[in-house]
Design a protein around this motif. Structure first.
Motif, short mmCIF file in Angstrom:
data_model
loop_
_atom_site.label_atom_id
_atom_site.label_comp_id
_atom_site.label_asym_id
_atom_site.label_seq_id
_atom_site.Cartn_x
_atom_site.Cartn_y
_atom_site.Cartn_z
N LEU A 1 23.82 53.86 58.62
CA LEU A 1 25.10 53.50 58.82
C LEU A 1 25.44 52.46 59.89
CD1 LEU A 1 26.54 57.25 59.01
CD2 LEU A 1 27.09 55.61 57.18
N PRO A 2 26.51 51.55 59.58
CA PRO A 2 26.62 50.48 60.50
C PRO A 2 27.30 50.99 61.97
CG PRO A 2 28.32 50.57 58.74
CD PRO A 2 27.28 51.74 58.37
N ARG A 3 26.52 50.15 62.93
CA ARG A 3 26.89 50.46 64.18
C ARG A 3 28.21 50.02 64.42
NH1 ARG A 3 23.30 54.03 67.24
NH2 ARG A 3 21.77 54.65 65.96
N GLU A 4 28.61 48.87 63.85
CA GLU A 4 29.85 48.01 64.12
C GLU A 4 30.38 47.79 62.67
OE1 GLU A 4 28.61 44.79 67.18
OE2 GLU A 4 27.05 45.09 65.76
N ILE A 5 32.03 47.93 62.84
CA ILE A 5 32.42 47.39 61.66
C ILE A 5 33.58 46.32 62.21
CG2 ILE A 5 34.31 47.85 59.88
CD1 ILE A 5 33.15 50.57 59.78
N ILE A 6 33.53 45.06 61.56
CA ILE A 6 34.20 44.02 62.27
C ILE A 6 35.00 43.38 61.02
CG2 ILE A 6 34.16 41.59 63.09
CD1 ILE A 6 31.49 42.21 64.25
N PHE A 7 36.45 43.57 61.32
CA PHE A 7 37.54 43.33 60.17
C PHE A 7 37.55 41.75 60.32
CE2 PHE A 7 38.75 47.57 60.70
CZ PHE A 7 38.26 47.92 59.62
N ARG A 8 37.89 41.06 59.42
CA ARG A 8 38.17 39.61 59.26
C ARG A 8 38.91 39.29 58.28
NH1 ARG A 8 33.66 36.31 60.94
NH2 ARG A 8 33.20 36.90 63.21
N LYS A 9 39.78 38.05 58.05
CA LYS A 9 40.72 37.87 57.20
C LYS A 9 40.00 37.13 56.01
CE LYS A 9 44.74 36.95 59.84
NZ LYS A 9 45.92 36.07 60.45
N GLU A 10 38.87 36.47 56.39
CA GLU A 10 38.09 36.10 55.22
C GLU A 10 36.58 35.94 55.77
OE1 GLU A 10 39.29 32.41 53.96
OE2 GLU A 10 39.29 31.44 55.84
N LEU A 11 35.70 35.82 54.92
CA LEU A 11 34.09 35.58 55.42
C LEU A 11 33.70 33.99 54.85
CD1 LEU A 11 32.81 39.13 54.70
CD2 LEU A 11 33.63 38.15 56.81
N PRO A 12 32.91 33.70 55.48
CA PRO A 12 32.29 32.16 55.05
C PRO A 12 31.75 32.47 53.58
CG PRO A 12 30.75 33.23 56.54
CD PRO A 12 31.86 34.12 56.55
N LYS A 13 31.72 31.28 52.88
CA LYS A 13 31.26 31.49 51.46
C LYS A 13 30.30 30.20 51.37
CE LYS A 13 34.26 34.45 50.18
NZ LYS A 13 35.59 34.11 49.40
N THR A 14 29.43 30.15 50.53
CA THR A 14 28.75 29.25 50.08
C THR A 14 29.37 28.38 49.17
OG1 THR A 14 27.72 30.11 48.10
CG2 THR A 14 26.55 30.88 50.05
N LEU A 15 28.71 27.04 48.66
CA LEU A 15 29.19 25.94 48.22
C LEU A 15 29.56 26.51 46.87
CD1 LEU A 15 27.03 23.09 49.13
CD2 LEU A 15 29.49 23.63 49.96
N VAL A 16 29.04 27.49 46.23
CA VAL A 16 29.29 28.18 44.80
C VAL A 16 30.31 29.59 44.89
CG1 VAL A 16 27.43 26.93 43.85
CG2 VAL A 16 26.88 29.09 44.51
N ARG B 1 24.07 34.41 55.40
CA ARG B 1 22.76 33.68 56.40
C ARG B 1 23.93 33.10 57.36
NH1 ARG B 1 19.91 32.01 51.77
NH2 ARG B 1 17.95 32.86 51.72
N LYS B 2 25.11 32.61 57.15
CA LYS B 2 25.96 32.31 58.59
C LYS B 2 26.45 33.39 59.36
CE LYS B 2 27.93 28.22 56.09
NZ LYS B 2 28.91 27.39 56.00
N LEU B 3 26.64 34.44 58.83
CA LEU B 3 26.96 35.61 59.42
C LEU B 3 25.79 36.31 60.41
CD1 LEU B 3 29.03 37.77 57.05
CD2 LEU B 3 29.96 36.43 59.07
N GLU B 4 24.56 36.07 59.83
CA GLU B 4 23.39 36.44 60.38
C GLU B 4 23.09 35.50 61.72
OE1 GLU B 4 20.58 38.65 56.96
OE2 GLU B 4 20.51 36.41 57.32
N GLU B 5 23.39 34.10 61.49
CA GLU B 5 23.38 33.15 62.34
C GLU B 5 24.27 33.28 63.57
OE1 GLU B 5 23.63 29.50 60.44
OE2 GLU B 5 21.88 29.73 59.33
N GLU B 6 25.47 33.84 63.26
CA GLU B 6 26.47 33.82 63.97
C GLU B 6 26.15 35.04 65.04
OE1 GLU B 6 30.87 36.27 63.65
OE2 GLU B 6 30.44 34.33 62.55
N ALA B 7 25.45 36.18 64.54
CA ALA B 7 25.00 37.49 65.26
C ALA B 7 23.90 37.17 66.07
CB ALA B 7 24.73 38.48 64.19
N GLU B 8 23.09 36.13 65.81
CA GLU B 8 21.90 35.99 66.58
C GLU B 8 22.30 35.06 67.68
OE1 GLU B 8 19.30 33.85 63.80
OE2 GLU B 8 18.77 35.78 62.59
#
Length: 565
Positions: A531-546, A552-559
């Protein structure tokens, strides 16, 4: 149920991609090959445009084996150039036009490409990239208005086209119209004899590397033509003259080029080209053009469910809807299938699976059958096997391991990357070359394949393996949720802690009550440790070019967050 039997063996033509399209043109020369903003181009005219472009390339100095970079959206010029490059035996290096300057420079340098075709709106970016390359590169610049109907061309030139009207300057670029003139008149060269070579690299597509450096994927005429034959057989619906595909998946992507473009054109059907995607125009195109086939990523189909333009509309014209490029959750499939039924479409959304390393799809849900969570059965002449990760040991049916694939669409290899080739392409004891996907999955007793997770996306927390897709399926089942993405955040005690990013539906508040509802749903499906320790609400999430969620961008942000703690 009878035991699964592999789809029938097919015979694959020994001809180039251009020859496959020309063959389709000979069968229906006056039918439209593609439509672009209401302007249709017949197959007869398409072949003439390809050969004119091919002669211009020869006059420009392009020879067989040379790389020509196409840095374009879905436009007629991109298609004309792609098949012209193939016609003369050159190599088409396919690049996203919104790539960063350094990325474009990398793609040019990797393939030693001395020519690049781009859109005027992207010219400055491409020019900057060319300046970083240590040798001369000829830039050929196209314009939207050159392929629009006259009234639309005038309106475009007066609005969006004004931003690029200063081109060309005196810095070496050449306009497409002027370039094409080289392929006309008495001095135009004779086109060479077409020679088919099963092992010739005809196309380079790119996938992200684990090191952050993109990998160039070498694909042949045989790979693409085999895909065309396999896909048509697996789709099981006539793709011939009179059928249409809403071609929004980009030409620089395996799914776009392989299915939306090449498979359609080689069977004499029509591509309705969309140079840029937004959900409003996509929905409007569906209503106005009534395409028989749609192919896209899950985020497209999720968005369609909420488009007011489609309310109460009859979608009975749809003969096939195909989802790929990312995993289609069980819950989203149910919602899309319900949506189709409510709009009189007698089809289901069919999930495909594949990698750019085998052009695109190599597995597809059968037309009239579905097993929950399955991505279907392999294409004809394509073999799937499940092995213990890190080994060549085949696992029994039902046991989870790494998916490996063998068949006629498997790439020739990575461009100038022997270490990755040795890791990904292996000849096993059966004498076949197998492509190691890096994806986890299993097969049931009837040969249906189940995708579980990208191997490298697996999260390890407190010594347990956690697969984000399982959590995402549970989260997406909550009616108030549009979509989600689950990642692992580095943690000293657990190795990773689980974090869920959630996008609520329009008008829904991301509050504690919704968090609780999401947690309650997940507890029904996953163990407490996952189970997740955190739930973060966003209006949108980053998308790849397709259009995939860029986890991976979310992982980089978390790191980065962890690094600042």
């Amino acid at each position: 149920m009878e035991p699964y039997r592999q789809r029938d063996h097919l015979e694959y033509p020994e001809m180039t991609m251009f020859e496959m399209v020309r063959q389709a043109a000979e069968n229906a020369p006056d039918m439209p090959a593609y439509e672009f903003f209401n302007k249709k181009t017949s197959y007869r005219r398409f072949i003439a445009k390809i050969e004119r472009t091919a002669r211009a390339l020869l006059m420009e100095g392009v020879n067989a084996g040379d790389a020509v970079t196409i840095c374009m959206p879905n436009t007629p010029q991109a298609l004309d150039a792609f098949y012209a490059i193939n016609r003369i035996g050159a190599l088409a290096n396919m690049v996203h036009p919104q790539s960063a300057v350094n990325e474009i420079a990398f793609y040019l340098s990797l393939t030693k490409s001395r020519y690049i075709l781009t859109f005027d709106l992207f010219y400055e970016n491409v020019k900057s990239a060319v300046e970083k390359v240590g040798y001369p590169v000829q830039v050929i610049v196209t314009r939207m208005q050159d392929e629009l109907p006259p009234h639309m061309a005038l309106a475009f030139s007066a609005t969006k086209g004004r931003a690029a009207m200063k081109f060309p300057g005196r810095d070496g670029g050449i306009l497409w119209k002027k370039f094409l003139q080289k392929g006309e008149g008495k001095n135009a060269p004779k086109l060479p004899e077409i020679l088919f070579d099963k092992n010739r690299t005809s196309v380079i597509l790119y996938s992200g590397g684990t090191s952050g450096i993109p990998k160039g994927i070498r694909l042949s005429d045989f790979n693409f033509n085999a895909l065309s034959c396999q896909a048509a057989e697996a789709i099981g619906v006539d793709l011939g003259a009179g059928r249409t595909m809403l071609s929004c998946m980009p030409v620089f992507h395996g799914f776009g080029l392989g299915i939306n473009i090449h498979t359609i054109l080689t069977h004499g059907a029509e591509c309705i080209l969309m140079p840029a995607f937004n959900i409003k125009s996509y929905a409007e195109m569906m209503i106005r053009k009534k395409p028989n086939f749609l192919a896209g990523v899950p985020t497209i189909f999720e968005a369609l469910l909420h488009m007011p333009q489609l309310d109460g509309k009859d979608l009975s014209f749809l003969m096939g809807m195909f989802c790929g490029g990312d995993s289609l959750s069980v819950e989203l499939k149910k919602k899309v299938d319900t949506f189709l039924r409510e709009h009189n479409a007698r089809i289901q959304v069919r999930e495909g699976y594949g990698l750019t390393e085998c052009v695109t799809a190599s597995c597809l849900t059968p037309r009239d059958e579905y097993r929950e969570g399955s991505i279907g059965i392999p294409f004809p002449d394509t073999l799937y096997c499940i092995v213990k990760p890190g080994t060549d040991e085949e696992l029994p049916r039902g046991e989870e391991g790494e998916i490996i694939i063998s068949g006629p669409t498997v790439m020739l290899g990575y461009y100038d990357n022997p270490s990755e080739n040795a890791e990904t392409l292996r000849t096993l004891s059966d004498g076949r070359i197998w492509m190691y996907s890096g994806d986890l999955g299993y097969m049931d007793e009837d040969g249906f394949v189940y995708f579980r997770q990208r191997l490298k996306r697996m999260i390890i927390t407190n010594g347990y393996n956690v697969y984000p897709s399982i959590l995402e399926n549970a989260i997406d089942a909550v009616p108030e949720v549009a979509y989600s993405c689950v990642i692992g955040v580095p943690d000293r005690k657990r190795m990773h802690r689980i974090r869920a990013y959630v996008v609520p539906r329009d008008g829904i508040e991301g509050d504690d009550a919704l968090k609780q509802k999401i947690m309650d749903e997940m507890r029904l499906h996953v163990a407490a440790y996952a189970l997740p320790r955190e739930i973060i609400f966003r209006k949108e999430l980053p998308k790849t070019l397709v259009g995939k969620v860029a986890y991976r961008k979310l992982e980089e942000e978390a790191e980065n967050e962890v690094g600042k703690e």
